[in-house]
Design a protein around this motif. Structure first.
Motif, PDB file in Angstrom:
ATOM      1  N   TYR A  42       0.914  -0.927   0.189  1.00 48.66           N
ATOM      2  CA  TYR A  42      -0.075   0.274  -0.129  1.00 48.66           C
ATOM      3  C   TYR A  42       0.948   1.317  -0.186  1.00 48.66           C
ATOM      4  O   TYR A  42       1.934   1.388   0.528  1.00 48.66           O
ATOM      5  CB  TYR A  42      -1.377  -0.041   1.533  1.00 48.66           C
ATOM      6  N   ILE A  59      -7.260   3.891   9.827  1.00 52.38           N
ATOM      7  CA  ILE A  59      -6.076   3.720   9.254  1.00 52.38           C
ATOM      8  C   ILE A  59      -6.380   3.616   7.104  1.00 52.38           C
ATOM      9  O   ILE A  59      -5.691   4.196   6.632  1.00 52.38           O
ATOM     10  CB  ILE A  59      -5.140   2.631   9.433  1.00 52.38           C
ATOM     11  N   ARG A  63      -4.576   4.905   4.115  1.00 52.29           N
ATOM     12  CA  ARG A  63      -3.548   4.479   3.158  1.00 52.29           C
ATOM     13  C   ARG A  63      -4.863   3.845   1.600  1.00 52.29           C
ATOM     14  O   ARG A  63      -6.124   3.704   1.750  1.00 52.29           O
ATOM     15  CB  ARG A  63      -3.266   2.995   3.707  1.00 52.29           C
ATOM     16  N   ILE A 130       2.322   3.307   8.497  1.00 52.65           N
ATOM     17  CA  ILE A 130       1.373   3.298   9.198  1.00 52.65           C
ATOM     18  C   ILE A 130       1.395   1.698  10.262  1.00 52.65           C
ATOM     19  O   ILE A 130       0.921   2.465  11.790  1.00 52.65           O
ATOM     20  CB  ILE A 130       0.127   1.613   8.207  1.00 52.65           C
ATOM     21  N   ASN A 131       2.907   1.209  10.602  1.00 51.51           N
ATOM     22  CA  ASN A 131       2.744   0.244  11.539  1.00 51.51           C
ATOM     23  C   ASN A 131       3.316   1.474  12.826  1.00 51.51           C
ATOM     24  O   ASN A 131       2.775   1.364  14.082  1.00 51.51           O
ATOM     25  CB  ASN A 131       3.927  -0.329  11.037  1.00 51.51           C
ATOM     26  N   SER A 132       4.040   2.439  12.228  1.00 49.65           N
ATOM     27  CA  SER A 132       4.930   3.630  13.166  1.00 49.65           C
ATOM     28  C   SER A 132       3.055   4.148  14.201  1.00 49.65           C
ATOM     29  O   SER A 132       3.274   4.700  15.409  1.00 49.65           O
ATOM     30  CB  SER A 132       5.551   4.204  12.760  1.00 49.65           C
ATOM     31  N   ARG A 134      -0.212   2.709  13.875  1.00 59.45           N
ATOM     32  CA  ARG A 134      -1.366   2.636  14.816  1.00 59.45           C
ATOM     33  C   ARG A 134      -0.013   1.480  16.458  1.00 59.45           C
ATOM     34  O   ARG A 134      -1.497   1.520  17.093  1.00 59.45           O
ATOM     35  CB  ARG A 134      -1.052   0.574  14.066  1.00 59.45           C
ATOM     36  N   LEU A 135       0.722   2.067  15.932  1.00 58.32           N
ATOM     37  CA  LEU A 135       1.677   1.841  17.408  1.00 58.32           C
ATOM     38  C   LEU A 135       1.506   2.789  18.565  1.00 58.32           C
ATOM     39  O   LEU A 135       1.066   2.558  19.434  1.00 58.32           O
ATOM     40  CB  LEU A 135       3.213   1.785  17.574  1.00 58.32           C
ATOM     41  N   ARG A 137      -1.279   4.938  18.010  1.00 56.11           N
ATOM     42  CA  ARG A 137      -2.257   4.845  18.327  1.00 56.11           C
ATOM     43  C   ARG A 137      -2.597   3.787  19.446  1.00 56.11           C
ATOM     44  O   ARG A 137      -3.686   3.909  20.668  1.00 56.11           O
ATOM     45  CB  ARG A 137      -3.255   5.124  17.728  1.00 56.11           C
TER      46      ARG A 137
ATOM     47  N   ALA B 145       0.066  -4.101  16.664  1.00 57.11           N
ATOM     48  CA  ALA B 145       1.484  -2.893  16.825  1.00 57.11           C
ATOM     49  C   ALA B 145       2.398  -3.160  17.207  1.00 57.11           C
ATOM     50  O   ALA B 145       2.892  -2.585  16.184  1.00 57.11           O
ATOM     51  CB  ALA B 145       0.313  -1.746  18.242  1.00 57.11           C
ATOM     52  N   LYS B 148       4.312  -5.417  14.583  1.00 54.61           N
ATOM     53  CA  LYS B 148       4.594  -5.552  13.303  1.00 54.61           C
ATOM     54  C   LYS B 148       5.725  -4.123  13.290  1.00 54.61           C
ATOM     55  O   LYS B 148       5.755  -3.911  12.058  1.00 54.61           O
ATOM     56  CB  LYS B 148       3.274  -4.238  12.475  1.00 54.61           C
ATOM     57  N   ASN B 149       5.639  -3.494  14.602  1.00 55.75           N
ATOM     58  CA  ASN B 149       7.257  -2.789  14.380  1.00 55.75           C
ATOM     59  C   ASN B 149       7.963  -3.213  15.299  1.00 55.75           C
ATOM     60  O   ASN B 149       9.221  -2.410  14.999  1.00 55.75           O
ATOM     61  CB  ASN B 149       6.209  -1.709  15.011  1.00 55.75           C
ATOM     62  N   TYR B 186      -4.123  -5.203  11.139  1.00 58.33           N
ATOM     63  CA  TYR B 186      -2.768  -5.022  11.451  1.00 58.33           C
ATOM     64  C   TYR B 186      -2.427  -5.796  10.147  1.00 58.33           C
ATOM     65  O   TYR B 186      -0.425  -5.979  10.552  1.00 58.33           O
ATOM     66  CB  TYR B 186      -2.649  -5.399  12.784  1.00 58.33           C
TER      67      TYR B 186
END
Lengths: 397, 397
Positions: A42, A59, A63, A130-132, A134-135, A137, B145, B148-149, B186
């Motif tokens: 994405y 999210i 994206r 996107i990953n960072s 989500r972390l 949040r 989360a 994924k990080n 995720y």
């Protein structure tokens, strides 16, 4: 082996997507092989990341699947992570394979710059993917849940944002909008929650006129943000942030927006860089390489006053278009075009219904600026995906 | 000082709320002072907690403001936490005050029993309150989360539930329903996620007929749950669970449902207890105290076969009614009524549209049992709050 030139684009950010789309449009059938490499399947809208980071938007509104933006009959998509760029071999080493190129477009995006501040890389989060986000949040919401299960430690509901530039201010505004909802959900008195914005410079939002900056600060202070200007983060510890004025802020949540530098892969490839950025020539090529274009956060371009343009979505998009045109011209033996940045204006959102903007000589604040921000977002969706994308992702507007 | 008797009810769980409501209904004006003490200003539906814990239903569908259930003209509500019960002084010490009583109703609810398993108290979470289930929900989402990080560590997406009794099974079913949604949110392949249910006993759901238990296990295995029966948790470490068969499960998430015991405040008060429970007399009074009633998880009542009734919402509610009637009778000098448990049936939900149930001699499984579970929930809402509450909180049904 085909005898047609191979174009490899690294990164599907603003620059990479625009390059790919423009090549797709301008190249004739069998005129070149184009491959777009990206770590994810994405593309994400970086200028919108502050919202899902704070949890004020989803999210999915941030994206777009790359396959919806690119015609896969014309361009190959490779979902992989770049490990190394081998300039002498004209090869890119991926996590799971190798690609040769005749033309290379480097649009890998930047990395957070922590200026060597101890503990920042380990304990702070950054708004960059996107990953960072989500972390960020989930980390924030988790603090509220922990707060209610522990002995109400203040460090769980103190939030520190380092940096009062674009991302820092836009994020802090969304966070201030989000806190009351989290307080309601977790039965926490909003008066107990603190949001600190720490900025080493004497004020916020460099580049904006002082009256707009003042307006922004007033709006955010009213939303409950505490600014600490002219104060730098000295060290980031687990559970606390030490400032260079001797102050300690107890906090389990530090979001660092204080700096961005070029990608380490670009340095590692052997280019001469300044903080990871390569000063490209007037056609956007890396010095000494006629077949390598560097765009977006990894490129360095100076304006007429000899100061570098800040890395923005706007300049990356314009670079993508120019770079694609130059590659096509080069393949066809035509004249290339010099890159010129056209500033279409700047907008910063300050949370729901608030913002500041500059377009040409005009300054806007409040809901008009907020509307402009939405317009900029819509325009971008339209550029990369046309009306269908505007309709699909435009919900957040 | 008023000369009318003071009734203090500790805890607004199933037992406490039913006691308060029944007293409110039966007592005449100025016949007694009733005070209900609760740590929170809400009552929660314990039998529904497995859903918000897994994130399959909202917190708001699981709790009700106590002021909506009680007539504050007739009963005083005190939001405070009980620190100590002083039997000799006939006083209850609160976090922020003291209450004297003539009649005391102890409905403080139980506590998780960890059987001294090392690390369980420190590293495992439990399904026991609104705060604790919000923590479980957020902890689980945070693991996705983080996964994924980080470098995709398997321990972030292995989930261990200790205990296959009522709560363990109902929670594991909801979690299995929730995982696909989290995976989607995720971008995690659901095949990588593991849910383990570890139970020291040879099977699940003691008290249910073997064919219903088999049905439940089949349903849950199909949803992706891995059962480990006859295996006990030996130790809980940060990031791992050690089993007594030598196995180690890497996991950052352990939810312990393996046991419940009486409240430590009851032990500390000086009552004779078995795992924190007091064997009450036939009128539900603590032995040796004519003015102290113990109901719910802290009371111990044996059935005709000499086995203790398991602590359920159903028995707590019936105890609440009986205890209120006996206090009123006692104030009026009338004959008290012996407590008799009427088993109206048992239902266990197994996630969306699935369940098992026993009502009298009849056994149900699948969607019929799931409907019965909803009916039980609706009936409870109706009992405590009438039609308005059913309409307001009935959404989840």
């Amino acid at each position: 082996m085909s005898s047609i030139p191979k174009i490899v684009i690294l990164g599907a950010g603003y620059g990479g997507i625009l390059t790919a789309q423009r090549l797709q449009k301008e190249l004739n059938y069998n005129e070149a092989d184009v491959t777009l490499v990206n770590r994810h399947d994405y593309h994400y809208i970086t200028t919108h990341l502050h919202m899902p980071a704070a949890g004020t938007d989803s999210i999915e509104n941030t994206r777009v699947s790359i396959s919806k933006l690119i015609d896969e009959f014309k361009i190959d998509l490779v979902k992989s992570s770049v490990q190394e760029i081998r300039l002498h071999d004209k090869k890119v080493i991926l996590e799971d394979g190798t690609l040769s190129y005749d033309y290379l477009v480097i649009g890998l995006g930047g990395e957070p710059e922590t200026f060597g501040i101890p503990g920042l890389a380990e304990h702070a989060m950054t708004i960059r993917s996107i990953n960072s986000v989500r972390l960020i949040r989930e980390h924030i919401e988790y603090q509220f849940a922990l707060y209610k299960n522990e002995r109400r430690p203040q460090e769980r509901i103190n939030f520190v944002v380092g940096g009062a530039g674009f991302s820092g201010i836009e994020f802090v505004a969304e966070l201030a909008d989000r806190i009351p909802k989290l307080c309601k959900e977790y039965d926490v008195d909003p008066a107990l929650v603190n949001i600190y914005n720490v900025e080493a410079a004497p004020s916020a939002l460099p580049g904006f006129a002082p009256e707009l900056v003042d307006y922004a600060i007033r709006v955010l202070e009213k939303k409950g943000v505490t600014f600490k200007f002219g104060v730098a983060i000295k060290e980031c510890l687990p559970g606390a942030v030490l400032l260079n004025n001797g102050e300690e802020i107890r906090s389990q949540t530090v979001v660092w927006t204080g700096g961005i530098r070029g990608n380490r892969l670009v340095e590692a490839a052997g280019f001469e860089t300044m903080r990871g950025r390569v000063k490209v020539d007037e056609y956007l090529r890396a010095p000494g390489y006629e077949n390598i274009y560097i765009i977006g956060d990894n490129s360095l371009i100076f304006n007429d006053e000899g100061r570098p343009y800040p890395p923005t979505a706007q300049i990356a998009m314009q670079q993508g278009v120019c770079c694609a045109q130059n590659i096509v011209a080069s393949i066809r033996g035509k004249a290339m075009r010099k890159f010129e940045f056209h500033n279409k204006g700047t907008v910063a959102s300050l949370g729901k219904g608030e913002g500041i903007a500059v377009v040409g000589d005009k300054k806007y604040q409040g809901w008009k600026a907020a509307q402009l921000k939405k317009l900029v977002d819509l325009r971008y969706l339209f550029i990369i995906g046309g009306i269908p994308l505007v309709l699909r992702k435009g919900r957040f507007l």
